[in-house]
Scaffold this motif. Structure first.
Motif, PDB file in Angstrom:
ATOM      1  N   LYS A 323       3.171  12.814  -6.864  1.00 56.04           N
ATOM      2  CA  LYS A 323       2.173  13.347  -5.941  1.00 56.04           C
ATOM      3  C   LYS A 323       2.356  12.765  -4.535  1.00 56.04           C
ATOM      4  CE  LYS A 323      -1.142  13.927  -9.720  1.00 56.04           C
ATOM      5  NZ  LYS A 323      -2.496  13.604 -10.247  1.00 56.04           N
ATOM      6  N   THR A 324       1.682  13.394  -3.579  1.00 64.71           N
ATOM      7  CA  THR A 324       1.757  12.893  -2.208  1.00 64.71           C
ATOM      8  C   THR A 324       1.041  11.543  -2.112  1.00 64.71           C
ATOM      9  OG1 THR A 324      -0.250  14.102  -1.602  1.00 64.71           O
ATOM     10  CG2 THR A 324       1.881  15.197  -1.221  1.00 64.71           C
ATOM     11  N   THR A 325       1.416  10.768  -1.120  1.00 62.26           N
ATOM     12  CA  THR A 325       0.910   9.404  -1.001  1.00 62.26           C
ATOM     13  C   THR A 325      -0.600   9.370  -0.806  1.00 62.26           C
ATOM     14  OG1 THR A 325       3.027   8.757  -0.047  1.00 62.26           O
ATOM     15  CG2 THR A 325       1.191   7.234   0.241  1.00 62.26           C
ATOM     16  N   ASP A 326      -1.131  10.270   0.007  1.00 65.44           N
ATOM     17  CA  ASP A 326      -2.578  10.283   0.220  1.00 65.44           C
ATOM     18  C   ASP A 326      -3.330  10.606  -1.061  1.00 65.44           C
ATOM     19  OD1 ASP A 326      -1.315  12.760   0.470  1.00 65.44           O
ATOM     20  OD2 ASP A 326      -2.883  13.606   1.740  1.00 65.44           O
ATOM     21  N   THR A 327      -2.776  11.495  -1.872  1.00 70.83           N
ATOM     22  CA  THR A 327      -3.398  11.814  -3.162  1.00 70.83           C
ATOM     23  C   THR A 327      -3.342  10.607  -4.095  1.00 70.83           C
ATOM     24  OG1 THR A 327      -2.786  14.142  -2.937  1.00 70.83           O
ATOM     25  CG2 THR A 327      -3.304  13.360  -5.158  1.00 70.83           C
ATOM     26  N   ARG A 328      -2.236   9.911  -4.094  1.00 60.92           N
ATOM     27  CA  ARG A 328      -2.103   8.733  -4.963  1.00 60.92           C
ATOM     28  C   ARG A 328      -3.132   7.671  -4.597  1.00 60.92           C
ATOM     29  NH1 ARG A 328       4.206   7.218  -4.931  1.00 60.92           N
ATOM     30  NH2 ARG A 328       3.583   5.828  -6.636  1.00 60.92           N
ATOM     31  N   ILE A 329      -3.392   7.509  -3.299  1.00 61.42           N
ATOM     32  CA  ILE A 329      -4.420   6.543  -2.878  1.00 61.42           C
ATOM     33  C   ILE A 329      -5.786   6.978  -3.390  1.00 61.42           C
ATOM     34  CG2 ILE A 329      -5.604   5.552  -0.873  1.00 61.42           C
ATOM     35  CD1 ILE A 329      -2.925   5.891   0.659  1.00 61.42           C
ATOM     36  N   GLN A 655      -8.677  -2.459  -2.537  1.00 63.98           N
ATOM     37  CA  GLN A 655      -8.034  -2.210  -1.253  1.00 63.98           C
ATOM     38  C   GLN A 655      -7.341  -0.850  -1.241  1.00 63.98           C
ATOM     39  OE1 GLN A 655      -8.398  -3.353   1.490  1.00 63.98           O
ATOM     40  NE2 GLN A 655      -6.595  -3.021   2.745  1.00 63.98           N
ATOM     41  N   LEU A 656      -6.763  -0.443  -2.360  1.00 63.37           N
ATOM     42  CA  LEU A 656      -6.079   0.849  -2.434  1.00 63.37           C
ATOM     43  C   LEU A 656      -7.053   1.978  -2.756  1.00 63.37           C
ATOM     44  CD1 LEU A 656      -2.652   0.009  -4.121  1.00 63.37           C
ATOM     45  CD2 LEU A 656      -3.037   0.984  -1.850  1.00 63.37           C
ATOM     46  N   THR A 657      -8.182   1.973  -2.068  1.00 57.22           N
ATOM     47  CA  THR A 657      -9.122   3.089  -2.115  1.00 57.22           C
ATOM     48  C   THR A 657      -9.180   3.699  -0.725  1.00 57.22           C
ATOM     49  OG1 THR A 657     -10.964   1.585  -1.654  1.00 57.22           O
ATOM     50  CG2 THR A 657     -10.519   2.094  -3.960  1.00 57.22           C
ATOM     51  N   PRO A 658      -9.468   4.979  -0.621  1.00 56.81           N
ATOM     52  CA  PRO A 658      -9.471   5.618   0.706  1.00 56.81           C
ATOM     53  C   PRO A 658     -10.445   4.952   1.659  1.00 56.81           C
ATOM     54  CG  PRO A 658      -9.510   7.266  -1.033  1.00 56.81           C
ATOM     55  CD  PRO A 658      -9.734   5.940  -1.696  1.00 56.81           C
ATOM     56  N   SER A 667     -15.947  -2.344   4.971  1.00 54.41           N
ATOM     57  CA  SER A 667     -15.720  -1.728   3.673  1.00 54.41           C
ATOM     58  C   SER A 667     -14.277  -1.766   3.213  1.00 54.41           C
ATOM     59  CB  SER A 667     -16.187  -0.266   3.722  1.00 54.41           C
ATOM     60  OG  SER A 667     -15.560   0.408   4.801  1.00 54.41           O
ATOM     61  N   GLY A 668     -13.355  -2.188   4.085  1.00 48.03           N
ATOM     62  CA  GLY A 668     -11.958  -2.273   3.689  1.00 48.03           C
ATOM     63  C   GLY A 668     -11.373  -0.918   3.354  1.00 48.03           C
ATOM     64  N   GLY A 669     -10.366  -0.931   2.484  1.00 48.07           N
ATOM     65  CA  GLY A 669      -9.733   0.299   2.071  1.00 48.07           C
ATOM     66  C   GLY A 669      -8.419   0.560   2.785  1.00 48.07           C
ATOM     67  N   THR A 670      -7.811   1.695   2.448  1.00 49.10           N
ATOM     68  CA  THR A 670      -6.488   2.047   2.949  1.00 49.10           C
ATOM     69  C   THR A 670      -6.503   3.465   3.498  1.00 49.10           C
ATOM     70  OG1 THR A 670      -5.388   0.555   1.397  1.00 49.10           O
ATOM     71  CG2 THR A 670      -4.069   2.360   2.268  1.00 49.10           C
ATOM     72  N   TYR A 671      -5.900   3.650   4.664  1.00 52.84           N
ATOM     73  CA  TYR A 671      -5.797   4.968   5.276  1.00 52.84           C
ATOM     74  C   TYR A 671      -4.691   5.786   4.596  1.00 52.84           C
ATOM     75  CZ  TYR A 671      -8.935   3.223   8.889  1.00 52.84           C
ATOM     76  OH  TYR A 671     -10.024   2.716   9.549  1.00 52.84           O
ATOM     77  N   PRO A 672      -4.667   7.090   4.815  1.00 55.03           N
ATOM     78  CA  PRO A 672      -3.641   7.914   4.157  1.00 55.03           C
ATOM     79  C   PRO A 672      -2.203   7.473   4.436  1.00 55.03           C
ATOM     80  CG  PRO A 672      -5.359   9.313   5.059  1.00 55.03           C
ATOM     81  CD  PRO A 672      -5.652   7.931   5.546  1.00 55.03           C
TER      82      PRO A 672
END
Length: 823
Positions: A323-329, A655-658, A667-672
Motif C-alpha cells: 500500500k501507499t505510505t500514507d495509507t500504511r501510516i 508516533q506512527l499515527t496520522p 499530540s505528536g504523530g507522523t505526517y503523510p
C-alpha cells in the motif's frame, strides 16, 4: 490434474511477484497522488541544499532551502550587568522565596527581547521553484516516490497515452539540485520555469537563458539581515526550444530536459560573511554541467550509499507493504506492518545523511527543510533536548561523519560561550543556555522563565566524549579536549553550596520548561543539572587521563564531583525531578528531563541501580505515553533502556499515527511524508525513534554490549547489520521466534568484548568464551559509579524485575570478525 498444477504454478508465480513487489517497496516512500500541502511533499537534501518535492502533474513545485539563509547578522546576545541579579536570585532561592526568585529572573530577562538584545534569529526559506506543464491537468497512472536507498525522488504519470517522468535529487557530489524531465514520446515536453521568494529584498529575472533569484535575509529585532543569497536554474535541453521572458524560462517540444539548480550565500563562518555568492553558484554549476546526467546520478548514489548502506534492517513484510505510505501510516495501529518500522528507522538515517554532511551546518529543528521566514520556534538549535536528539542515531547507526557539523558548532560555541560565562556568571570556561542559531549566540533566549538554564553546553559536550567512546579516535579527543575542559571549568566556578551546605549545585537553573509551582520553574540543584555536571566532570577527568593532561585540575574537578547531590527517590517512589520532593503524579509535561540519567546518559542501569531504575520507570508511568513527537521519540529510548520492548513498540505505534491537521498542541504523530509532528513539524522525533529502535536491538553502555535487550513481541523475526557499539565494534544480529540465532561482531580497535544475552541462549563459535567477572577491562566500557540514591521514607519500592541473562568475555584483535550461532 494439469489444471491443479497450472493453478499451483500460477499461485507460486503470484507469490514471487508479490514478494518482489513488496521487497522493491521496502526502501521507498510511495504515493498515488501529488502532495496537496507541505506535510505531504517529499524531502531531498545534501547537507547544504534542501528541497520539498510536491510532484504535481500540471505543476511541479520545489520549496527550496540553503543551510545558511538565516535572518540577522554576526553577534552574540549576552546581556550586560546581570551578575548581581543572578546573585540575588541565588539568595532568594536559598531563602525558599521561589516566587520572588522567578519574578526577578523574569524582570532581569524579559519574555520579549530588550532593544539591545535578541533572542535568536530564524532559519529562513530561500523560496520556491515552479515548473508549469501545458495540458497535464487530466492524468492517470500516477506514482510519486522517494527512494531512500538512492536518495532520489521520482514522479511518473500518463497524459493522452504519453508517460512523463521526473527524477529529482540533491547531488552529494556537486552541491546542486538536479531535475530530469523525460517522456515516452519525443517532443512532448512543453513547460515553463518560474520562481518566487518571500524575502523583502529580492530580484527574480532571466539572463542568458538562466533563471536568477537574488535576495537578502530578513532583519529581526535589532539585527539587520546580512545574508546575501543567489539561486540559478539552468535547463539543458535535448531537442526542442528554450526562450526567456523577463522572469521565466519557456521550453517547447523537447525530448528531455535536465535542470541544474544552484544556491549559495556570502556566509563563511558565524563571524565572517565575506563570501562571494556569485562565484560559488558559478563554481557549483560549472562542476555539474561538465558531467553527463547519468554520470552525475551515479556519482551521487555512490557517495550517498557509502553512508546509507552501512546498516540494513529487515523485520519481515506483510500485505501492508503493497500500500501507499500514507495509507500504511493510517492503518499501522490496526495492522501488522513490521516493514514500516524498518522503513521509518531507515528514513531517520536518510534524513540525517541529507541534512548533516561534513562541512555543513548541523541539522536544525527542521533539519534543513523549512518553507517560512518565521518558522515555529525559529527552526533554531534548541539544546535542552532537540539538537542533541537529532544526533542520537549518528554513532549507533553507523553515521559518525554526520556528527561532524555538531562538533564544529560546539567548537564555535566554546569560543562565543566564553562571553556569557564571564559576563553573566563571572566564571571561567564557556557555557550557553537553551538556544543558539547560525551566529552561535550563547545568552538567554525567551526570557528568564524558559531561558534561565545554563546547561546547554554541558549537554552538547556529551557528544564529543560519546564519539570518542565509539571510535577510539584520540586525535579527535585531543582536538576537542579544550571544549571539554572549558565546560568543566565553567561548572567548577558556578557551583553553589545548597542551603544544607551538604552539596554543590547549579543555581539558578530549571528543569527544562517545567514548573513545580504555578508559573515557577526557577530553582537550584535539579536532578538533570546534577546528572549533566556529573557527566561533564567525569568526561573531563577521563579525557585528561587518556591524554595525560591537567592532573591538578582533574583533582580539583574530582573534589567537586564528590560534592554533587545523589539522585533521589521521592515519596511516590519516583525519581525526583527537583532537589526537594515536589513531583506531582498528575504532571504530564512533555519534558522528563530528570531521566537524562537513564538515556542518553548511562548513570541509571537496571543491573547496577535497580532502585533508581524502578523509580525512573514510575516517573515514566506517571507522565504517560502520548505527547509531542520528540517526547515520544525520547520515550522509545527510555523504555528500551528499561528493557520493556513492548512498551517501546507501543510508543513507536503512537508516533506512527496520522498527525492532526491542526498545527497546535502536543499530540505528536507522523505526517503523510513520514516527518515527525510536534505538531507542527520538528525533525527530532524522527531521529529519536531511529535511535530508539537501535536501542531496542543493541545497547552498549554499563560495561557490556547487550544483544536484543528490548525486543518487542511484534517483531519476532528479523536481522540488522552494521549497528555500531562503543569500543569500535560493528554488530550484525539475526533472530527468529524472538530468539537470537546469529551474532557477528567486527572489532575495529581490538580489546576485550563483553556481551550480555538471554539466559536460554547457547552460543556456538570457534571463539572461546568465558564467563565475565569484575569490571570490563576494555577502556571504552569503564563505568562511572554514581552515589547510592536517597530514598524517601514514604516510597514503596516493589523491586525491578530483572531478565535472566548471561555475560561472556572474549578477546578481540583489531579488524577481527567473530561469529556466534545458537545451538
Amino acid at each position: 490434474m494439469l489444471k491443479i498444477i497450472q493453478h499451483k504454478i500460477f499461485l507460486l508465480t503470484c507469490g514471487i511477484i508479490l514478494s518482489v513487489f513488496v521487497q522493491a517497496q521496502n526502501l521507498k516512500l510511495i504515493y498515488n497522488k501529488p502532495a496537496e500541502n507541505w506535510n505531504e511533499a517529499l524531502p531531498i537534501g545534501n547537507g547544504k541544499l534542501g528541497a520539498m518535492v510536491f510532484g504535481g502533474a500540471s505543476q511541479e513545485h520545489l520549496q527550496l532551502n540553503e543551510e545558511t539563509i538565516w535572518a540577522g547578522e554576526p553577534g552574540n546576545n549576552v546581556p550586560k550587568n546581570t551578575f548581581d541579579s543572578i546573585q540575588k536570585i541565588r539568595k532568594l532561592l536559598n531563602e525558599n522565596k521561589f516566587e520572588d526568585a522567578q519574578k526577578l529572573s523574569n524582570t532581569t530577562y524579559p519574555r520579549q527581547a530588550p532593544k539591545d538584545l535578541n533572542y535568536g534569529m530564524p532559519y529562513q526559506t530561500m523560496g520556491d521553484l515552479f515548473i508549469d506543464f501545458k495540458g497535464h491537468e487530466n492524468f492517470k497512472n500516477y506514482t510519486r516516490t522517494l527512494d531512500i536507498e538512492k536518495a532520489v525522488s521520482a514522479v511518473s504519470y500518463e497524459v493522452n497515452g504519453v508517460t512523463f517522468r521526473r527524477e529529482i535529487f540533491a547531488s552529494f557530489v556537486d552541491n546542486v539540485i538536479i531535475i530530469k524531465l523525460s517522456s515516452s514520446k519525443k517532443g512532448s515536453l512543453n513547460f515553463c520555469i518560474n520562481a518566487s521568494t518571500p524575502h523583502l529584498k529580492k530580484s527574480i529575472f532571466t539572463e542568458k537563458n538562466q533563471l536568477m533569484i537574488t535576495g537578502t535575509s530578513g532583519s529581526v529585532d535589532n539585527k539587520i539581515g546580512k545574508i546575501n543569497f543567489k539561486t540559478v536554474a539552468v535547463p539543458v535541453l535535448k531537442g526542442g526550444k528554450l526562450t526567456s521572458t523577463k522572469d521565466q524560462l519557456e521550453i517547447s517540444g523537447a525530448d528531455e530536459v535536465v535542470i541544474y539548480l544552484s544556491i549559495a550565500t556570502n556566509f563563511k563562518k558565524y563571524n565572517d560573511i565575506s563570501g562571494n555568492q556569485d562565484a560559488r553558484v558559478s563554481e557549483y554549476l560549472q562542476s555539474a554541467l561538465n558531467k553527463k546526467y547519468e554520470a552525475e546520478l551515479k556519482a551521487h548514489i555512490e557517495k550517498y550509499q557509502q553512508y546509507f548502506k552501512r546498516v540494513s534492517l529487515d523485520l519481515g513484510t506483510t500485505e501492508q507493504a503493497r500500500k501507499t505510505t500514507d495509507t500504511r501510516i493510517k492503518e499501522f495501529a490496526t495492522s501488522k506492518d513490521p516493514d514500516l518500522v524498518a522503513l521509518y528507522f531507515q528514513f531517520g538515517r536518510y534524513l540525517l545523511i541529507s541534512s548533516s554532511q561534513p562541512g555543513t551546518q548541523p541539522a536544525n529543528l527542521q533539519g534543513i527543510w523549512n518553507d517560512q521566514l518565521n518558522p515555529a520556534w525559529d527552526s533554531k538549535y534548541t539544546v535542552n533536548i532537540n539538537t542533541e536528539m537529532n544526533y542520537w542515531p549518528a554513532e549507533s547507526t553507523n553515521l559518525s561523519e554526520m556528527h561532524e557539523p555538531l562538533f564544529d558548532m560546539i567548537q564555535d560555541l566554546s569560543v562565543t560561550g566564553q562571553e556569557s560565562a564571564k559576563e553573566m556568571y563571572h566564571a571561567r570556561g564557556w557555557n550557553m543556555h537553551h538556544n543558539t542559531d547560525l551566529w552561535r549566540i550563547t545568552g538567554i533566549v525567551d526570557g528568564g522563565f524558559y531561558g534561565m538554564w545554563p546547561m546547554g553546553g554541558a549537554w552538547l559536550t556529551q557528544h564529543l566524549w560519546n564519539h570518542y567512546l565509539y571510535t577510539g579516535d584520540k586525535e579527535f579527543l585531543k582536538k576537542y579536549y579544550p571544549a571539554l575542559k572549558g565546560s568543566a571549568l565553567f561548572y567548577l566556578d558556578v557551583l553553589q553550596k545548597d542551603p544544607s551546605k551538604k552539596y554543590l549545585v547549579v543555581s539558578p537553573s530549571m528543569s527544562p520548561e517545567n514548573t513545580y509551582f504555578k508559573s515557577v520553574g526557577i530553582t537550584a540543584g535539579t536532578t538533570m543539572d546534577n546528572q549533566l555536571v556529573f557527566d561533564v566532570f567525569t568526561n573531563f577527568i577521563n579525557a585528561s587521563k587518556v591524554l595525560n593532561e591537567n592532573k591538578n585540575l582533574s583533582g580539583e574537578v574530582k573534589s567537586a564531583l564528590n560534592k554533587l547531590p545523589p539522585m533521589q527517590i521521592g515519596q511516590h517512589a519516583q525519581l525526583q525531578e527537583w532537589l526537594k520532593d515536589m513531583d506531582k503524579t498528575d504532571d504530564k509535561h512533555r519534558h522528563i528531563s530528570h531521566l537524562y540519567g537513564l538515556f542518553p546518559s548511562g548513570q541509571i542501569s537496571p543491573f547496577r541501580n535497580p532502585d533508581l531504575t524502578e523509580a525512573a520507570k514510575n516517573s515514566m508511568i506517571f507522565r504517560g505515553d502520548k505527547s509531542t513527537g520528540w517526547s515520544m521519540g525520547w520515550k522509545v529510548n527510555w523504555w528500551a533502556r528499561l528493557l520493556d520492548g513492548n512498551r517501546a513498540f507501543k510508543l513507536i505505534s503512537d508516533q506512527l499515527t496520522p498527525a492532526p491537521i491542526d498545527n497546535k498542541g502536543e499530540s505528536g504523530g507522523t505526517y503523510p511524508n513520514l516527518l515527525d509532528a510536534h505538531p507542527p513539524f520538528q525533525i527530532d522525533g524522527n531521529f529519536g525513534c531511529t535511535s530508539g529502535i537501535a536501542e531496542m536491538l543493541l545497547q552498549s553502555y554499563d560495561g557490556f554490549m547487550y544483544i536484543l535487550p528490548a525486543l518487542p513481541d511484534a517483531l519476532p523475526n528479523g536481522n540488522i547489520k552494521g549497528l555500531k557499539a562503543r569500543g569500535g565494534f560493528e554488530i550484525d544480529i539475526e533472530w527468529r521466534n524472538s530468539q537470537l540465532t546469529k551474532l557477528t561482531i567486527k572489532s575495529t580497535l581490538g580489546g576485550n568484548c563483553r556481551i550480555r544475552v538471554a539466559k536460554n541462549i547457547n552460543l556456538k563459535s570457534k571463539t572461546q568464551l568465558k564467563n565475565s567477572t569484575g569490571e570490563n577491562p576494555n577502556e571504552y566500557y569503564q563505568v562511572n559509579a554514581v552515589k547510592a540514591p536517597l530514598i524517601s521514607e514514604k516510597a514503596e519500592l516493589k523491586g525491578f524485575p530483572m531478565p535472566e541473562t548471561q555475560v561472556f568475555d572474549f578477546n578481540t584483535k583489531k579488524n577481527g570478525v567473530y561469529i556466534f550461532e545458537t545451538k
